[in-house]
Structures are given as C-alpha cells and as structure tokens.
Motif scaffolding. Structure first.
Motif, PDB file in Angstrom:
ATOM      1  N   LEU A 162      -0.988  12.352   5.961  1.00 48.22           N
ATOM      2  CA  LEU A 162      -1.429  11.399   4.944  1.00 48.22           C
ATOM      3  C   LEU A 162      -2.950  11.220   5.023  1.00 48.22           C
ATOM      4  N   PRO A 163      -3.668  11.421   3.923  1.00 45.99           N
ATOM      5  CA  PRO A 163      -5.122  11.288   3.945  1.00 45.99           C
ATOM      6  C   PRO A 163      -5.577   9.888   4.336  1.00 45.99           C
ATOM      7  N   ALA A 164      -6.656   9.834   5.107  1.00 45.64           N
ATOM      8  CA  ALA A 164      -7.179   8.546   5.551  1.00 45.64           C
ATOM      9  C   ALA A 164      -7.555   7.657   4.374  1.00 45.64           C
ATOM     10  N   ALA A 165      -8.054   8.262   3.291  1.00 47.23           N
ATOM     11  CA  ALA A 165      -8.460   7.469   2.134  1.00 47.23           C
ATOM     12  C   ALA A 165      -7.280   6.728   1.523  1.00 47.23           C
ATOM     13  N   VAL A 166      -6.100   7.339   1.552  1.00 44.68           N
ATOM     14  CA  VAL A 166      -4.902   6.681   1.030  1.00 44.68           C
ATOM     15  C   VAL A 166      -4.507   5.520   1.947  1.00 44.68           C
ATOM     16  N   VAL A 167      -4.570   5.744   3.248  1.00 48.07           N
ATOM     17  CA  VAL A 167      -4.240   4.685   4.210  1.00 48.07           C
ATOM     18  C   VAL A 167      -5.172   3.495   4.029  1.00 48.07           C
ATOM     19  N   ARG A 168      -6.460   3.766   3.901  1.00 48.53           N
ATOM     20  CA  ARG A 168      -7.427   2.674   3.710  1.00 48.53           C
ATOM     21  C   ARG A 168      -7.163   1.946   2.394  1.00 48.53           C
ATOM     22  N   ALA A 169      -6.835   2.679   1.339  1.00 47.26           N
ATOM     23  CA  ALA A 169      -6.591   2.052   0.045  1.00 47.26           C
ATOM     24  C   ALA A 169      -5.403   1.103   0.096  1.00 47.26           C
ATOM     25  N   VAL A 170      -4.364   1.477   0.846  1.00 46.13           N
ATOM     26  CA  VAL A 170      -3.224   0.566   1.007  1.00 46.13           C
ATOM     27  C   VAL A 170      -3.687  -0.734   1.657  1.00 46.13           C
ATOM     28  N   GLY A 171      -4.475  -0.616   2.710  1.00 44.23           N
ATOM     29  CA  GLY A 171      -4.956  -1.801   3.406  1.00 44.23           C
ATOM     30  C   GLY A 171      -5.908  -2.651   2.596  1.00 44.23           C
ATOM     31  N   GLU A 172      -6.545  -2.044   1.614  1.00 41.61           N
ATOM     32  CA  GLU A 172      -7.493  -2.770   0.765  1.00 41.61           C
ATOM     33  C   GLU A 172      -6.840  -3.285  -0.512  1.00 41.61           C
ATOM     34  N   SER A 173      -5.553  -3.012  -0.693  1.00 38.93           N
ATOM     35  CA  SER A 173      -4.842  -3.455  -1.893  1.00 38.93           C
ATOM     36  C   SER A 173      -4.311  -4.872  -1.715  1.00 38.93           C
ATOM     37  N   ASP A 174      -4.248  -5.589  -2.812  1.00 37.35           N
ATOM     38  CA  ASP A 174      -3.657  -6.935  -2.805  1.00 37.35           C
ATOM     39  C   ASP A 174      -2.203  -6.811  -3.241  1.00 37.35           C
ATOM     40  N   LEU A 175      -1.293  -6.991  -2.281  1.00 30.09           N
ATOM     41  CA  LEU A 175       0.131  -6.784  -2.522  1.00 30.09           C
ATOM     42  C   LEU A 175       0.901  -7.988  -1.965  1.00 30.09           C
ATOM     43  N   PRO A 176       0.803  -9.123  -2.626  1.00 28.49           N
ATOM     44  CA  PRO A 176       1.377 -10.352  -2.078  1.00 28.49           C
ATOM     45  C   PRO A 176       2.893 -10.356  -1.957  1.00 28.49           C
ATOM     46  N   ALA A 177       3.593  -9.484  -2.710  1.00 27.19           N
ATOM     47  CA  ALA A 177       5.057  -9.467  -2.653  1.00 27.19           C
ATOM     48  C   ALA A 177       5.597  -8.332  -1.786  1.00 27.19           C
ATOM     49  N   LEU A 178       4.717  -7.483  -1.241  1.00 28.32           N
ATOM     50  CA  LEU A 178       5.180  -6.303  -0.513  1.00 28.32           C
ATOM     51  C   LEU A 178       5.925  -6.713   0.755  1.00 28.32           C
ATOM     52  N   GLU A 179       7.160  -6.241   0.866  1.00 31.79           N
ATOM     53  CA  GLU A 179       8.011  -6.548   2.015  1.00 31.79           C
ATOM     54  C   GLU A 179       8.227  -5.353   2.927  1.00 31.79           C
ATOM     55  N   HIS A 180       8.147  -4.141   2.370  1.00 36.72           N
ATOM     56  CA  HIS A 180       8.503  -2.927   3.105  1.00 36.72           C
ATOM     57  C   HIS A 180       7.422  -1.883   2.889  1.00 36.72           C
ATOM     58  N   LEU A 181       6.799  -1.435   3.983  1.00 35.90           N
ATOM     59  CA  LEU A 181       5.747  -0.425   3.915  1.00 35.90           C
ATOM     60  C   LEU A 181       6.017   0.667   4.936  1.00 35.90           C
ATOM     61  N   ASP A 182       6.100   1.906   4.462  1.00 34.60           N
ATOM     62  CA  ASP A 182       6.280   3.071   5.337  1.00 34.60           C
ATOM     63  C   ASP A 182       5.189   4.088   5.045  1.00 34.60           C
ATOM     64  N   LEU A 183       4.492   4.517   6.088  1.00 36.01           N
ATOM     65  CA  LEU A 183       3.485   5.565   5.976  1.00 36.01           C
ATOM     66  C   LEU A 183       3.806   6.649   6.993  1.00 36.01           C
ATOM     67  N   TRP A 184       4.081   7.870   6.509  1.00 35.18           N
ATOM     68  CA  TRP A 184       4.235   9.006   7.406  1.00 35.18           C
ATOM     69  C   TRP A 184       2.846   9.594   7.606  1.00 35.18           C
ATOM     70  N   LEU A 185       2.224   9.294   8.732  1.00 38.88           N
ATOM     71  CA  LEU A 185       0.826   9.643   8.948  1.00 38.88           C
ATOM     72  C   LEU A 185       0.630  11.135   9.196  1.00 38.88           C
ATOM     73  N   GLY A 186       1.586  11.785   9.854  1.00 36.46           N
ATOM     74  CA  GLY A 186       1.533  13.222  10.042  1.00 36.46           C
ATOM     75  C   GLY A 186       0.459  13.675  11.010  1.00 36.46           C
ATOM     76  N   THR A 187      -0.064  14.875  10.750  1.00 38.86           N
ATOM     77  CA  THR A 187      -1.029  15.496  11.656  1.00 38.86           C
ATOM     78  C   THR A 187      -2.253  15.961  10.883  1.00 38.86           C
ATOM     79  N   ASP A 188      -3.361  16.128  11.613  1.00 42.83           N
ATOM     80  CA  ASP A 188      -4.578  16.587  10.954  1.00 42.83           C
ATOM     81  C   ASP A 188      -4.469  18.039  10.499  1.00 42.83           C
ATOM     82  N   ASP A 189      -3.517  18.776  11.035  1.00 40.10           N
ATOM     83  CA  ASP A 189      -3.304  20.155  10.581  1.00 40.10           C
ATOM     84  C   ASP A 189      -2.899  20.198   9.107  1.00 40.10           C
TER      85      ASP A 189
END
Length: 321
Positions: free
Chosen positions: A172-199
């Motif tokens: 998962l690209p770092a930019a996507v991970v950061r964007a999730v953290g910078e999003s306003d999601l007041p109702a979000l209850e369930h978050l899954d990120l498969w981070l994977g490998t740099d390969d």
C-alpha cells in the motif's frame, strides 16, 4: 496466501453476477454468478459487474447493467475484472465509469472495487487509480473496499457516512496511508490496511500511520487492522503507545512478519485487556512468546494461528505478489 475465489457475500448480502450476453457469448461462460436465481428485488443482492479476458469492454458491461437493472434500488455493488491497460478495451477506468453513472446509482451504500482473483490478475498487478472521486460522487457511501494498489491514489476526504474502509494490497503506497489519516471520517468504525512490502509499492513507515494512530479524526473507530506488513514489528511498537488503541474493541496485526520483538513491544506497552479480539494470525512468534501473549490477555480472544518459520532468515507476509 492467494485469492482464488470471487466474493459470494458482501456486506451482508449475497453476491449475484450480472449476466452479460454478446454474440451468443455470456458472462456465465467465464464466471458463474455467485448467487443463482432471480432476486426478489434489485436491492436484495450485491451485484457483481465485470468483464473477462478478451471480453467486452468494462464500459459496455456496466452500461448494460445500468440499462437492464433497476439500479435506483441497488445498494451494494461489486466491481470485478475490468481489463488491463495493455488490453486497451476501455480508455476510462472503473472509477471514472462509476462516477459518470452516479446519477443512476442514488442508493449505493457499499462498493467493492476489484473482486479480481489470481487467475485474472496477481493482486500486485491490479491497476487502480485515484479513488477520491468516489466519495465526491457517492456522498452516502457507507462501505468502500479496494483490492490492488498499482496506481492507487487517495486524497484526504470528508465523509459523515463512511463506516467501513478497507484496502487489500501486496504493497500500500505511503501517500494513501497518510491520506486516510488526514481524512475526516467521524462515523468510521472499521479500518483495514494491508500494508504489504516495499517490493510491491508498500513504502509506508510508522510515521505515515501517525494520523491514524492518533485517532483525532476517527472518533468512532472500533476495529483497526494494520495487516500484511513486513514492518509488523515496527507497527506493533507504534501501536503499543497509540492513543486510538484505548478506544478499540478489535485490533489486527495479522498476516505480517511479526516476531518476538514486535510481540514484546505489545506486551510492554499500554494494556490491551479491554479488547474483545486481537488477531495476530500468520506470525513468526516462538512457542514461549505465544504462551506469554495468551497468558497476558485473559478474556481476550487472541488468534495466533499460522505460526510460520522464516525461510533462510526471510520473514514473509501472507499476501504480496
């Protein structure tokens, strides 16, 4: 682990493949609809729309779906194979097509983008795009799940409706991970990120997780999955002092390269006994550490299945290529 079967259920509804016919050829010839029979109403099922190798363009299949089904009643949609760029079957990708069709899908609440299995594409080869326009086109979207991360993009979004967000990837690209953290999601209850490998493009670090682990923009979060991570030990250390963890009922660091070092960080950090469930399956913990983790968390359902052994000192994730 490979993904070999299409979804048969999505967000509580059985998946039904849309039957597309052309010149005597049917989508049934290439993949059987996951749910047989005629639904009582279009809103009773999660519709699966996709093409196949050497098949019609995804745009043609989606248009037929929009023409033949009462899509005003469709609430759950699963997007399957849409072809690869080298097929040149459709200049507009699935996100663009869905955005164009938003007016015909006013009730859409749950979307799975990329129900694509191994025989169609390796997960690391699934060509995605910027999914931000989906939030703009479907403000009532409560659930979004995305498989594949080649070309994947996300900008910070605001959604008062979104309750579940999942990204399945081998990296998962770092930019996507950061964007999730910078999003306003007041109702979000369930978050899954498969981070994977740099390969495979998974270049996120624990610093990129700061917005998520701080939890300020995720006041309703109950489940957090930071999974399939080669950097699982570093993630465990960050989670051990993360403010968001105190609010969780479920935490998953599964599918990654977690070792005794990461487990020690979890045990030495903030208490996890408030959790209902801790998922660590597919790990590299030794027998003694497995017992320590179980003993330290009485009353917590702890999944420590799939105790792996490194291959020549290589600690691997469950899903990569």
């Amino acid at each position: 682990m490979t993904i070999n079967e299409h979804l048969t259920e999505f967000a509580g509804k059985p998946v039904r493949g849309f039957r597309y016919e052309r010149d005597g050829e049917s989508s049934d010839d290439h993949h059987r609809p996951a749910a047989a029979g005629t639904p009582a109403a279009p809103g009773d099922v999660a519709w699966r729309v996709g093409t196949w190798f050497d098949g019609p363009s995804f745009g043609d299949v989606l248009q037929a779906f929009l023409d033949e089904v009462d899509t005003a009643a469709v609430t759950h949609l699963v997007i399957g194979y849409w072809g690869a760029s080298y097929d040149a079957t459709d200049a507009v990708g699935p996100v663009g097509r869905l955005v164009q069709a938003a007016g015909q899908l006013p009730a859409l609440r749950a979307l799975f983008l990329g129900d694509i299995v191994l025989e169609e594409s390796e997960i690391s080869w699934i060509e995605q795009s910027d999914v931000t326009p989906l939030f703009e086109a479907f403000p009532g979207l409560e659930r979004l799940e995305v498989r594949g991360s080649e070309g994947l993009g996300l900008r910070p979004v605001h959604s008062r409706a979104l309750r579940t967000l999942r990204f399945e990837s081998g990296g998962l690209p770092a930019a996507v991970v950061r964007a999730v953290g910078e999003s306003d999601l007041p109702a979000l209850e369930h978050l899954d990120l498969w981070l994977g490998t740099d390969d495979y493009g998974g270049d996120a670090t624990t610093a990129d997780l700061a917005g998520i682990l701080g939890g300020e923009r995720l006041p309703a979060l109950a489940h957090l999955g930071l999974e399939d991570a080669r950097i699982a030990d570093e993630v465990a250390a960050a989670v051990a002092s993360a403010p968001v963890v105190a609010r969780l009922t479920s935490l998953s660091l599964a599918m990654g390269a977690l070792t005794d070092r990461g487990a020690e960080s979890l045990l030495s950090g903030q208490s996890l006994i408030h959790l209902d469930r801790l998922d660590l399956h597919h790990h590299f913990l030794g027998d003694a550490m497995v017992e320590r983790v179980r003993a330290a968390l009485p009353g917590v359902e702890v999944d420590l299945e799939q105790q792996e052994k490194p291959e020549d000192d290589w600690f691997y994730v469950a899903v990569s290529e």
